[in-house]
Scaffold this active site. Structure first.
Site, mmCIF file in Angstrom:
data_model
loop_
_atom_site.group_PDB
_atom_site.id
_atom_site.type_symbol
_atom_site.label_atom_id
_atom_site.label_comp_id
_atom_site.label_asym_id
_atom_site.label_seq_id
_atom_site.Cartn_x
_atom_site.Cartn_y
_atom_site.Cartn_z
ATOM 1 N N THR B 59 12.935 8.592 28.944
ATOM 2 C CA THR B 59 13.395 7.343 28.329
ATOM 3 C C THR B 59 14.911 7.354 28.389
ATOM 4 O OG1 THR B 59 13.307 5.874 26.415
ATOM 5 C CG2 THR B 59 13.241 8.245 25.941
ATOM 6 N N GLU B 60 15.488 6.232 28.834
ATOM 7 C CA GLU B 60 16.898 6.234 29.211
ATOM 8 C C GLU B 60 17.827 6.386 28.016
ATOM 9 O OE1 GLU B 60 14.706 3.806 29.827
ATOM 10 O OE2 GLU B 60 15.609 1.800 29.744
ATOM 11 N N ASN B 61 17.297 6.243 26.817
ATOM 12 C CA ASN B 61 18.139 6.527 25.650
ATOM 13 C C ASN B 61 18.211 8.019 25.329
ATOM 14 O OD1 ASN B 61 15.389 5.805 25.024
ATOM 15 N ND2 ASN B 61 15.876 5.988 22.862
ATOM 16 N N GLY B 62 17.874 8.863 26.303
ATOM 17 C CA GLY B 62 18.282 10.248 26.197
ATOM 18 C C GLY B 62 17.228 11.304 25.981
ATOM 19 N N SER B 101 21.900 10.821 30.748
ATOM 20 C CA SER B 101 20.598 10.205 30.974
ATOM 21 C C SER B 101 20.639 9.227 32.149
ATOM 22 C CB SER B 101 20.148 9.473 29.709
ATOM 23 O OG SER B 101 18.847 8.969 29.886
#
Lengths: 224, 223, 224, 223
Positions: B59-62, B101
């Site tokens: 997930t691109e929020n890390g 990320s």
């Protein structure tokens, strides 16, 4: 893909072919993947482009690869040392190509390769011999040099510990180039002191996520 | 890592429901892949990944190693996905900051990214961030990063607008998200493979290949 | 310099003046420095340029700053949400300037500011409306857009824990923009759930080294 | 953070020894600074930093909070400084990778960097990486990054070559490391402040201001 766990250092490097670009971690002895370098020596691959902070020291590791003329080009920041005699000889004989890069630009170029950046403007080296022939630009009154990513086929990295998914942690200043080299190479080969089960590394403390790790070999050894 | 698929054309009598479509996408993901499922409809795919597929969700929020949506006591406001929905953490997970990320995505380290779309062109251009309508407030989020980052970008969408127009088009009329980035399009009526040589129909659902070819403004070949 | 430990959130933000550029961490509620944002609201500074992933939600925090017209410009990736009514109204009234940036470019531009990079070529956004008017370049057959660093006067960041030297660790996906915003701002103001003595954070697990942290305020709270 | 110094000229009868010079540099570092001491002679400065100065040392191979050189049982090959000498770790230390470490320098987060030099020009240009001699194998390491990264770059060097020529020069004859980056030069004979308006002599040691002005090819003013 979960990494392959190789049976030996020789097994781990067995995919490295003639002509490959190989990133080799370490700064001084800290973080040097000595067993992997020795295995690369034994596997016979030649015509290599090597990226390392130095150009080999004394009569071991990378220095021997250079002595045997297996390295056609080296990209590094600090080739000349009191014990870099094999590099010195090859260089003076015109038998190795040298691309000299300021250490921070070397690190940032590796980071750019792993991060999908096509190029970046760095202030380091502006106005120096090492910027000759490169595009420069003054931005907000400060001079910058355009530098490009260093992509590679393989990285040889030493870490302290891997879990079964390839997550890595390092130890003290042995971390140095490991994380950025693992990310910059198509195939990262990592030697570790120990492999632990998945879940055995705190998710908050993972330094290199397993997505960057392709092959792991457990060497054991002297880490405290 | 590449993905495998049957090379012969298949068909079913009825269009696929959203869950059937998600199941189909899930089955196409190669064992051991690192996958980002964007937000919205594609996140359904996670319900159909089998544990032995050993897929790791990003997930691109890390985070890598994202688990299923959190319920009850599991809900933790510090652990959310890109759609801001509470999720869980699987063994082997890792956390990292936003620059790391997106470097992971942009650097081509993810195997597959599955996204929704307004339109996909026959050359794989994607439109999914902005209708371009007058007065619309634009918002892009991670759409452009996701579109061009992964080794393969797959789209899940309805094939037709409410007005019955094809969303697989010759050239985009909506604003571009990414150029030449989509390699597959999964719809209720057909699955399309977008290749340099053109668009191939891998399967049809509730429509014949001939009917499909008649309704789409794009040249199609049958797998 | 070791950070200042502020007595309250109000004390922590007291140096923020009219016209400042302020980075605000968080993605959704994870990592949102709510107490610092509320203190910024109370301190009266106006004419601000704010960088955040979003443009405020519902009737709290950043949304209230926008409602009160204290934000002249916002740089963000995703302003429009179901509950972004205060931004929507200000925007439609022409009373706030919007710079829309793809989320990964936003993160990389912040990272570049902290890292002294003058600009970088990113593939994200190439060929789109958001690259209009920007320099582009095709490198090895792939299109890239030149993006510039986002420097700032202040960052408001939420972390889990600080030690007395300002080293920080975060918690799960609340890490998000915190580390890169702390590094990109001249003055990083951090709210934490707890402050521990120097040596109370494992040096291998520090995410933001204290060098990036200028002011710390202990908020306590609900972290597990 | 800026540093403080006395604004009046001072002098001693004898030239400064290396340790006296290091002591002088150490005393000039503002409380709470983050400092990089390069390799070689400048590392002597660390011997004269007092604990209540609260100075944090950075080493570019990935550490903040570096302690004194390691001895005996403390020696650990995974814990070295940029000169590859074993060192120790102080409470509050942190480790990071090479890209993060040089980002920290390049981004201007260090307060002071102290370096050796072959030459410094009156406008603060630094030469310290390469003699330019025919047949010399060049090596740069972190020199160019260090030169331009910190808020202030100070040089420690002998003022004269073995042949008696000044190493503080009008314009560099050695290859450049960084342009306009040096703000102070500490030598056995004098301490120089390099400012936009010219070179100021803060102190002289074993030489008078007038003698110094006679031997240097650079216009000098007295502090």
């Amino acid at each position: 893909m979960a990494p392959r766990f190789a049976a030996s250092a020789a097994d781990a490097v067995s995919g490295i072919r003639d002509g490959a670009t190989v990133l080799i971690g370490g700064f001084g002895n800290a973080g040097q993947p000595m067993e992997l370098i020795d295995a690369l020596m034994d596997c016979g691959a030649t015509d290599l482009t090597v990226v390392n902070n130095n150009a080999g020291q004394a009569d071991a590791g990378l220095a021997l690869l250079i002595k045997e003329r297996r390295v056609k080009k080296i990209i590094c920041s600090f080739p000349r040392q009191s014990d870099s005699w094999h590099f010195d000889e090859a260089y003076r004989a015109g038998e190795i190509e040298l691309e000299l890069v300021p250490q921070g630009n070397l690190a940032e170029r590796l980071r750019a390769a792993g991060a999908g950046i096509g190029g970046f403007f760095t202030p380091t080296g502006y106005g120096t011999l090492l910027a000759e022939g490169k595009e420069t630009r003054v931005i907000d009154g400060k001079g910058y040099v355009l530098e490009s990513p260093i992509h590679a086929d393989f990285a040889l990295v030493k870490a302290l510990r891997a879990d079964r998914t390839g997550n890595l942690v390092y130890r003290k200043t042995a971390r140095n180039f490991g994380p950025i080299m693992a990310a910059a190479a198509k195939h990262a080969i990592v030697q570790v002191s120990e492999v632990v089960e998945t879940g055995g590394i705190d998710p908050e403390a993972v330094v290199t996520p397993g997505i960057y790790v392709d092959t792991v070999v457990e060497i054991g050894g002297t880490n405290r | 890592m590449s993905t495998t698929y049957t090379s012969t054309h298949t068909s079913t009598d009825a269009p696929l429901g959203k869950d059937e479509l998600a199941q189909l996408v899930a089955a196409d993901i190669t064992r051991g892949s690192f996958v980002n499922l964007g937000i919205g409809q594609p996140t359904l795919v996670s319900n159909y990944l089998s544990p032995d597929q050993d897929v790791t969700l990003h997930t691109e929020n890390g985070m890598l190693g994202m688990g299923p949506q959190a319920t009850g006591e599991q809900v933790d406001e510090d652990l959310i996905n890109a759609g801001k929905i509470p999720v869980t953490e699987l063994p082997g997970a890792s956390y990292f900051h936003h620059a790391d990320s997106f470097a992971m995505m942009r650097g081509g380290h993810l195997d597959v990214c599955v996204l929704g779309a307004f339109q996909v062109s026959q050359s794989g251009d994607l439109a999914n961030w902005h209708t371009g309508a007058p007065g619309a407030i634009p918002a892009v989020g991670g759409a452009m990063d996701l579109a061009i980052g992964a080794k393969e970008t797959w789209v899940m969408m309805g094939l037709f607008t409410k007005q019955g127009e094809s969303k697989l088009v010759e050239a985009l009329t909506y604003p571009v998200t990414g150029l030449g980035c989509v390699s597959r399009v999964y719809t209720e009526s057909a699955v399309f493979l977008i290749r340099p040589e053109g668009v191939t129909v891998r399967s049809t659902h509730g429509i014949t290949f001939e009917e499909l070819a008649g309704r789409l403004p794009v040249e199609l070949t049958r797998a």
